[in-house]
Design an enzyme around this catalytic site. Sequence first.
Site, mmCIF file in Angstrom:
data_model
loop_
_atom_site.group_PDB
_atom_site.id
_atom_site.type_symbol
_atom_site.label_atom_id
_atom_site.label_comp_id
_atom_site.label_asym_id
_atom_site.label_seq_id
_atom_site.Cartn_x
_atom_site.Cartn_y
_atom_site.Cartn_z
ATOM 1 N N ASP A 95 25.034 84.749 111.049
ATOM 2 C CA ASP A 95 25.830 83.758 111.769
ATOM 3 C C ASP A 95 25.923 82.444 111.007
ATOM 4 O O ASP A 95 24.895 81.881 110.586
ATOM 5 C CB ASP A 95 25.223 83.485 113.140
ATOM 6 C CG ASP A 95 25.199 84.712 114.034
ATOM 7 O OD1 ASP A 95 25.906 85.680 113.714
ATOM 8 O OD2 ASP A 95 24.484 84.696 115.047
ATOM 9 N N GLU A 133 28.773 92.053 116.646
ATOM 10 C CA GLU A 133 27.377 92.311 117.016
ATOM 11 C C GLU A 133 26.797 93.504 116.256
ATOM 12 O O GLU A 133 25.793 94.071 116.652
ATOM 13 C CB GLU A 133 27.234 92.515 118.517
ATOM 14 C CG GLU A 133 27.614 91.298 119.341
ATOM 15 C CD GLU A 133 26.897 90.016 118.895
ATOM 16 O OE1 GLU A 133 25.716 90.104 118.526
ATOM 17 O OE2 GLU A 133 27.509 88.937 118.917
#
Length: 489
Positions: A229, A125
């Site tokens: 991602d 993250e």
Amino acid sequence: MDSPVHFALGFHCHQPVGNFDWVFEQNYRLAYLPLLTTLDSHPTVPFSLHLTGPLLEWLDAIHPAYLDRVAELAGTERLELKGGPFYECILPLVPGEDRAEQLGKMQAYAERRLGVRPQGSWIPERVWEPQIVRDLAEAGLTYAAIDDAHFHRADIEERAAHSYFVTEDQGFRLNVFPISRRLRYLVPFEEPSQTRDLLRQVFEDHRRRYETGTEAKEAAPPLLVCEDDGEKFGAWPHTFAHVHEGGWLERFLTMLEDSANEGWLVLTTPGRYQATYAPNRLVYVAQGSYTEMEEWSGGNFRNFLTRYPEANRLHKRAMALSGRAREHVADVRRRQASDADVARARTARDHVLRAQCNDTYWHGVFGGLYLPHLRQAAYTNLIRAEALLPPAPPAQLIDVDLDGAPDVRLRSPLLMALVAPARGGSVWALDHLPTGAAYSTPSGGGANRSMRISSEASGVAPAATAAGATTIHGQYRLKEPGLGAARGD
């Protein structure tokens, strides 16, 4: 051309501990497999790839040929494999010993299964705090990629951020690469020509400074890093039709090849670039994450632990069990216990590391803390660790969740309970040790029931394509039908 712009493309692929097998399979079919297949058909385009531990284990069990191909590409240096904590924990939220074990587990796995030992790390993250530099360096990692917002806050202007930097903590050094937020919103939601135009503009600006003498002749060529991602490339809503069926990825890779053939663009990876060019300078960047995460958390990822008791209690239980499991492993080794006892202690330790998977400690567009099966998986791993460790006293007075009020911890051969006298004697944990069932797992009611991710608040308009694919950061996500109307949103 004297100083072409360099471009590094990378992908991060993750599925959390406890996710459904069909979700793993769906993401594999829609994103992971077609992404790798298309990249494989463009041999002049290097890229970096990060696969988290839960996904690696699943792929090895269900689709081992995929990992075989990753290993082949990594062996030819077309693919630069990234490491990181095996179970994708938020590094600053776990003890230093756990950070070392998580990072070391990934390094060992990659070397054993994929034949390479990563030199770069993905930061889960992208939650950055300076103390993790030492952990990464001691794991043998030489660089990490973090958001360009970190560098802008350190008074590094955008032009200077087209490079990489060195940072340190306690004398341990690490190279840090800025991830371009502008590219994150262009790729794959806008046509490849817009990415080409951005890269070309950086090249033209650098060449102009080079020719007028405002840029030193020995200066390294500019570098832009695009990492995000892997699920964006087929598994996010509407992206499979856009990226693969509509040919966006094929056009994008062809654009990169054509630009490289024209001579003004060099395709590279962070590892290649740092092996050729020196870092810009020494920097110190403060804690932070990507802009959207900071919006959700209120500026600091740790705020999730104060806003949501569910996340905090899970986190503090994992912290306490981690210490007990480490001590037990050390004890069985010191006593030269039987192989069975050593294996039991190591299994308990691994359960704790699995429970540190980050998804259940925060909420985002895809749920996280909201999802009961992910929370139950984390609790089950903690309960299984508890069952494997030497039993604690049958009754203890201890502030388990560190809220300033002591809890009563009760333990029998079958059950473990946590009672909060300060909250009227409420039972906030009730675990069945033989089955790993958490009977009092919170439903997530403390979390916001609706979530509006405002792209305008971050100064970036929602990106939309002709195929209807949009970045999730410009969408409304409501947990209950009609809730927006009820709230007036």
